[in-house]
Design a protein around this motif. Structure first.
Motif, mmCIF file in Angstrom:
data_model
loop_
_atom_site.group_PDB
_atom_site.id
_atom_site.type_symbol
_atom_site.label_atom_id
_atom_site.label_comp_id
_atom_site.label_asym_id
_atom_site.label_seq_id
_atom_site.Cartn_x
_atom_site.Cartn_y
_atom_site.Cartn_z
ATOM 1 N N GLY A 88 -42.702 88.163 -11.854
ATOM 2 C CA GLY A 88 -41.410 87.550 -11.532
ATOM 3 C C GLY A 88 -41.316 86.073 -11.874
ATOM 4 O O GLY A 88 -40.254 85.481 -11.697
ATOM 5 N N THR A 89 -42.384 85.443 -12.320
ATOM 6 C CA THR A 89 -42.333 84.015 -12.682
ATOM 7 C C THR A 89 -42.299 83.869 -14.196
ATOM 8 O O THR A 89 -42.897 84.667 -14.923
ATOM 9 N N HIS A 90 -41.561 82.852 -14.620
ATOM 10 C CA HIS A 90 -41.436 82.574 -16.063
ATOM 11 C C HIS A 90 -41.554 81.060 -16.268
ATOM 12 O O HIS A 90 -41.298 80.270 -15.356
ATOM 13 N N LEU A 91 -41.904 80.693 -17.513
ATOM 14 C CA LEU A 91 -42.083 79.280 -17.858
ATOM 15 C C LEU A 91 -40.927 78.803 -18.741
ATOM 16 O O LEU A 91 -40.360 79.576 -19.515
ATOM 17 N N SER A 92 -40.637 77.507 -18.609
ATOM 18 C CA SER A 92 -39.725 76.813 -19.542
ATOM 19 C C SER A 92 -40.464 75.602 -20.099
ATOM 20 O O SER A 92 -41.272 74.982 -19.401
ATOM 21 N N VAL A 93 -40.187 75.300 -21.379
ATOM 22 C CA VAL A 93 -40.829 74.157 -22.046
ATOM 23 C C VAL A 93 -39.718 73.277 -22.618
ATOM 24 O O VAL A 93 -38.854 73.764 -23.360
ATOM 25 N N THR A 94 -39.752 72.017 -22.253
ATOM 26 C CA THR A 94 -38.748 71.051 -22.719
ATOM 27 C C THR A 94 -39.443 69.873 -23.375
ATOM 28 O O THR A 94 -40.387 69.301 -22.803
ATOM 29 N N TRP A 95 -38.972 69.519 -24.584
ATOM 30 C CA TRP A 95 -39.467 68.328 -25.268
ATOM 31 C C TRP A 95 -38.464 67.193 -25.082
ATOM 32 O O TRP A 95 -37.270 67.366 -25.304
ATOM 33 N N GLU A 96 -38.988 66.041 -24.658
ATOM 34 C CA GLU A 96 -38.165 64.856 -24.446
ATOM 35 C C GLU A 96 -38.811 63.674 -25.158
ATOM 36 O O GLU A 96 -40.014 63.674 -25.413
ATOM 37 N N VAL A 97 -37.988 62.665 -25.465
ATOM 38 C CA VAL A 97 -38.486 61.416 -26.026
ATOM 39 C C VAL A 97 -38.062 60.290 -25.093
ATOM 40 O O VAL A 97 -36.917 60.222 -24.648
ATOM 41 N N ARG A 98 -39.032 59.453 -24.745
ATOM 42 C CA ARG A 98 -38.785 58.353 -23.795
ATOM 43 C C ARG A 98 -38.786 57.034 -24.552
ATOM 44 O O ARG A 98 -39.734 56.713 -25.273
ATOM 45 N N ARG A 99 -37.707 56.309 -24.381
ATOM 46 C CA ARG A 99 -37.578 54.974 -24.984
ATOM 47 C C ARG A 99 -37.328 53.990 -23.857
ATOM 48 O O ARG A 99 -36.213 53.903 -23.336
ATOM 49 N N GLY A 100 -38.382 53.276 -23.465
ATOM 50 C CA GLY A 100 -38.257 52.389 -22.323
ATOM 51 C C GLY A 100 -38.151 53.188 -21.048
ATOM 52 O O GLY A 100 -38.971 54.065 -20.756
ATOM 53 N N ILE A 106 -34.648 66.734 -26.248
ATOM 54 C CA ILE A 106 -34.634 67.154 -27.651
ATOM 55 C C ILE A 106 -34.367 68.659 -27.729
ATOM 56 O O ILE A 106 -33.299 69.083 -28.147
ATOM 57 N N LEU A 107 -35.353 69.470 -27.341
ATOM 58 C CA LEU A 107 -35.229 70.924 -27.361
ATOM 59 C C LEU A 107 -35.811 71.499 -26.079
ATOM 60 O O LEU A 107 -36.770 70.940 -25.521
ATOM 61 N N SER A 108 -35.270 72.644 -25.631
ATOM 62 C CA SER A 108 -35.776 73.323 -24.436
ATOM 63 C C SER A 108 -35.886 74.814 -24.713
ATOM 64 O O SER A 108 -34.959 75.426 -25.285
ATOM 65 N N LEU A 109 -37.057 75.383 -24.336
ATOM 66 C CA LEU A 109 -37.243 76.835 -24.324
ATOM 67 C C LEU A 109 -36.997 77.296 -22.895
ATOM 68 O O LEU A 109 -37.785 77.006 -21.993
ATOM 69 N N ASN A 110 -35.881 77.970 -22.653
ATOM 70 C CA ASN A 110 -35.457 78.342 -21.311
ATOM 71 C C ASN A 110 -36.302 79.510 -20.782
ATOM 72 O O ASN A 110 -36.966 80.233 -21.557
ATOM 73 N N PRO A 111 -36.321 79.736 -19.474
ATOM 74 C CA PRO A 111 -37.119 80.843 -18.919
ATOM 75 C C PRO A 111 -36.656 82.206 -19.410
ATOM 76 O O PRO A 111 -37.426 83.158 -19.394
ATOM 77 N N ASP A 112 -35.395 82.298 -19.867
ATOM 78 C CA ASP A 112 -34.938 83.582 -20.385
ATOM 79 C C ASP A 112 -35.235 83.749 -21.861
ATOM 80 O O ASP A 112 -34.806 84.716 -22.484
ATOM 81 N N VAL A 114 -34.897 69.770 -36.654
ATOM 82 C CA VAL A 114 -35.869 69.839 -35.561
ATOM 83 C C VAL A 114 -35.953 71.305 -35.112
ATOM 84 O O VAL A 114 -34.950 72.034 -35.109
ATOM 85 N N ARG A 115 -37.183 71.741 -34.773
ATOM 86 C CA ARG A 115 -37.357 73.133 -34.334
ATOM 87 C C ARG A 115 -38.533 73.215 -33.369
ATOM 88 O O ARG A 115 -39.409 72.334 -33.352
ATOM 89 N N LEU A 116 -38.554 74.280 -32.571
ATOM 90 C CA LEU A 116 -39.601 74.525 -31.578
ATOM 91 C C LEU A 116 -40.289 75.844 -31.944
ATOM 92 O O LEU A 116 -39.628 76.879 -32.104
ATOM 93 N N GLU A 117 -41.625 75.773 -32.110
ATOM 94 C CA GLU A 117 -42.399 76.931 -32.538
ATOM 95 C C GLU A 117 -43.430 77.289 -31.470
ATOM 96 O O GLU A 117 -44.020 76.390 -30.845
#
Length: 749
Positions: free
Chosen positions: A54-66, A72-78, A96-99
């Motif tokens: 019943g648990t799933h993961l999500s992966v989100t890429w972000e860029v921090r400036r200051g 940027i991109l997010s792989l949602n739990p679905d 840009v792409r997420l692999e």
């Protein structure tokens, strides 16, 4: 009272999910760190957890400036992928792409690095479950910094240069120049190239001419003689065929670098201009000489003049055409700079151009330019004037035809200066003014004769101007004039009751008489004549030859009457807005006694500031007042409060009334024969009126009115309240008191 509740028990199973979520940046040789603009870079993130149903993961890429972060991109739990608002277009275009690489490794790939991609990249992993409504709910989130990316702009390493140094070649040769570009990531940059030529070494497009242009798709705006080709990705070559001498100049190339971005669009990454290269095209210049002669020279004014300009010893002039320009130089002393005036010229298109001073004579055909043959030019002045004496020279210009069929000047050769003159002295005038009738008292007739003697003038006509210099102010005032056609005109003689009292007549060809009837004391001064001599040419065009001024004849009156003095007085010269100020103009009479009925005054008031003087009000000797219109809300009045005292009143003063106030007085005296004599105008020192703005004074009346209104409203409110309490609420209060007493009694029982 006792209450009983039924108890129900619900059996449920509670699952406890242990914290097994792990996020890390795997160690591998990634393309991060310092990235050249336009290059590809990728980052990886490893995420794992213990298996829990019943648990799933999500992966989100972000860029921090200051302190700010951008998604940027997010792989949602679905399993779906969403892009941040700033990266949606690049994601759709594949920029840009997420692999998912397997074993829980997620890779972010950026195909074309932009300067805005700089920052620290963060991998955020979340653990999600579904609640009773089948909606996703985050229960745990962890993040890690994967790496820092710095993007080096292409513009920092973008260099443009021309390989060749200064070039010298002959006319009709082919010029070849190479433009090289040095930059990082040159394979990803498209070059747009333009070649220019400038007359100065500075590579400035403002005064340069565009030769050829090639866009980033290698499309060239071709011409017959000039073209450009791409030798390699970073090198282009200019080919200029059949150069001529007019192509000499400073050549430079301008390069614009373009890179692709999302959506099949391009953006400019750099723009540079090379240093200029001097290109000199040599050719054989035409050589020739110029001779100037005067087949017809004048001996007197109005005689014709003919000048001939001949081109000699012509060499290397094939395909060259000759044009001429004629110039005049006025004789001047050796220590004075000389200046040349253009008479007339023809340009390369055989259009006639007349000089500013000769336009009228050329337009009327009095000056004619002709071409006898390709090497001989003639200038004819049909009626030579005295002002035409001086030196003349001609300049012959050689013109060569350029590739665009336009004509370009290649050489100028001027002849020697040829003097044109004749023996004649300069014209001069002598004017003598003689008083025919002297004036001793007011009312006499003044008559003056002006005798003119001219020298070196051919059939002259004279115009005369009678002027007077006032004795006190030294101001010159024009009275009357007569033109060379004997037309008289009043100049500044604006005394309406004496328009017919001045006469100017011509008694002979060189003698004029001026007569003034019924002279006034105000007519005192120094009178003189100014005479202008006019001569005509063969077509009856009159021009001024010279002028002269006579001696001065004085009109002075025996002072046997009273003397006048004027002073200004005011009780207050500093007032507040809205007040009234009064200024008195006091006239004092000294000397010979005169009756009150034998003296009268013209009084005029005006106010002056730093830049102008404004007329206010006046009262003439008959008591008629003239008031000037005013812009502000203030008003003024003038009254004679007693003999010799005139009071100016300014009502409801405002700030525009600030200034110096002047009182001008012109006395009039009655003579023994009953006529009135006007004396000289008297003007005393002005007085300065100041209008101050007082805050307390301006608010005094508004505050008093406000306080009175507030008091009245308060008293009215108290009266209404008293009447309401007295007559409307009395019965209600008594009923309430009785009811309260009954309640108290019941409670005590």
């Amino acid at each position: 009272m006792e209450r009983f509740f039924d108890s129900f028990f619900v059996l449920s199973t509670i699952f406890v999910i242990s914290d097994s979520l792990k996020v890390a940046a795997p160690k591998y040789r990634s393309k991060t760190g310092s990235i050249t603009e336009g290059s590809l870079f990728d980052l990886r993130c490893a995420a794992s957890q213990d298996f829990v149903e019943g648990t799933h993961l999500s992966v989100t890429w972000e860029v921090r400036r200051g302190a700010a972060s951008e998604k940027i991109l997010s792989l949602n739990p679905d399993g779906g992928v969403t892009a941040g608002s700033g990266y949606s277009q690049r994601y759709q275009a594949g920029g840009v792409r997420l692999e998912l690489l397997g074993n829980g490794v997620y890779r972010l790939v950026v195909s074309h690095a932009l300067p805005t991609d700089e920052g620290t990249y963060v991998c955020v992993v979340g653990q999600w479950v579904k609640d009773e409504s089948d909606a996703w709910k985050s229960i745990l989130e962890k993040s890690t910094d994967v790496g820092e990316v710095k993007v080096m702009p292409i513009a920092a390493s973008f260099m443009v240069s021309v390989r060749e140094s200064n070039v010298t070649l002959n006319a009709d040769s082919t010029l070849e120049l190479t433009c090289s570009v040095a930059t990082a990531n040159s394979d990803a940059v498209r070059m747009e190239v333009a070649w220019y030529v400038s007359p100065t070494p500075s590579a400035d497009q403002g005064n340069s001419r565009l030769l050829v242009h090639m866009d980033r798709d290698s499309v060239v705006n071709r011409s017959v003689a000039v073209t450009v080709s791409r030798v390699s990705a970073d090198t282009t070559r200019l080919v200029f065929r059949d150069v001529g001498k007019t192509d000499t100049g400073y050549y430079f190339c301008k390069v614009v670098g373009w890179m692709p971005q999302s959506g099949e669009t391009w953006y400019k990454v750099a723009e540079k201009t090379s240093t200029s290269v001097c290109v000199t095209v040599t050719s054989l210049e035409p050589t020739y000489g110029v001779l100037l002669s005067a087949p017809t020279a004048p001996h007197f004014s109005d005689d014709p003049t003919e000048l001939e300009c001949k081109v000699t010893d012509v060499q290397n002039a094939n395909g060259t055409q000759m044009t001429v320009s004629w110039h005049y130089r006025k004789p001047s002393p050796a220590d004075v700079p000389v200046s040349d005036d253009l008479i007339v010229s023809v340009d390369q298109n055989w259009d006639l151009q007349a000089g500013e001073k000769y336009k009228e004579r050329v337009g009327k055909g009095h000056i004619v330019l002709t071409k006898l043959d390709p090497a001989v030019f003639k200038l004819q002045i049909l009626h030579t004037r005295d002002t035409d004496r001086g030196e003349y020279f001609c300049t012959v210009s050689a013109w060569a035809q350029a590739k665009d069929h336009s004509w370009v000047k290649t050489k100028d050769v001027s002849s020697r200066n040829l003097p044109i003159s004749w023996e004649q002295e300069d014209p001069s005038l002598t004017v003598v003014a003689t008083p025919l009738k002297a004036v001793f008292s007011g009312g006499d007739t003044f008559e003056m004769a002006c005798k003119v003697t001219g020298k070196n003038l051919k059939n002259p006509k004279y115009s005369v101007l009678i002027s007077v210099e006032e004795p006190s102010s030294r101001k010159i005032r024009k009275i009357m004039s007569m033109s060379q056609d004997s037309v008289t005109r009043l100049e500044e003689w604006n005394k309406k009751d004496r328009l017919d009292s001045v006469i100017l007549e011509k008694s002979s060809a060189d003698t004029f008489r001026f007569r003034m009837y019924g002279t006034q004391i105000s007519d005192a001064g120094y009178y003189y004549c100014e005479v202008t001599a006019w001569t005509s040419d063969a077509v009856n065009t009159w021009s001024e030859a010279t002028r002269g001024i006579s001696n001065k004849v004085k009109i002075d009156f025996e002072n046997t009457g009273p003397a006048f003095s004027v002073s200004l007085r005011s009780a207050r010269l500093t007032v507040y807005p809205g007040e009234t100020v009064k200024i008195e103009c006091i006239i004092s009479v000294r000397g010979a006694a005169a009756g009150a009925d034998d003296i009268s005054y013209d009084v005029k008031w005006s106010v002056s500031t730093e830049d102008k003087s404004v007329f206010l009000v006046s009262m003439d000797r008959w008591g008629v007042m003239k008031l000037a219109p005013r812009n502000g809300s203030s008003d003024c009045s003038l009254e004679r409060i007693k003999l010799g005292t005139y009071r100016l009143s300014i009502h409801n003063t405002e700030d525009i009334d600030h200034g110096n106030y002047h009182c001008s007085v012109t006395p009039w005296l009655r003579t023994s024969d009953g006529s009135w004599q006007q004396s000289l105008e008297i003007q005393p020192e002005p007085v300065l009126l100041k209008v101050d703005f007082a805050m307390l004074e301006s608010l005094k009346y508004p505050l008093l009115f406000g306080a009175a209104a507030a008091l009245c409203v308060g008293l009215l409110a108290m009266l209404i309240g008293y009447i309401g309490a007295r007559f409307c609420c009395k019965n209600t209060l008594q009923g309430d008191v009785r009811g309260n007493r009954r309640l108290v009694s019941m409670e005590m029982d």
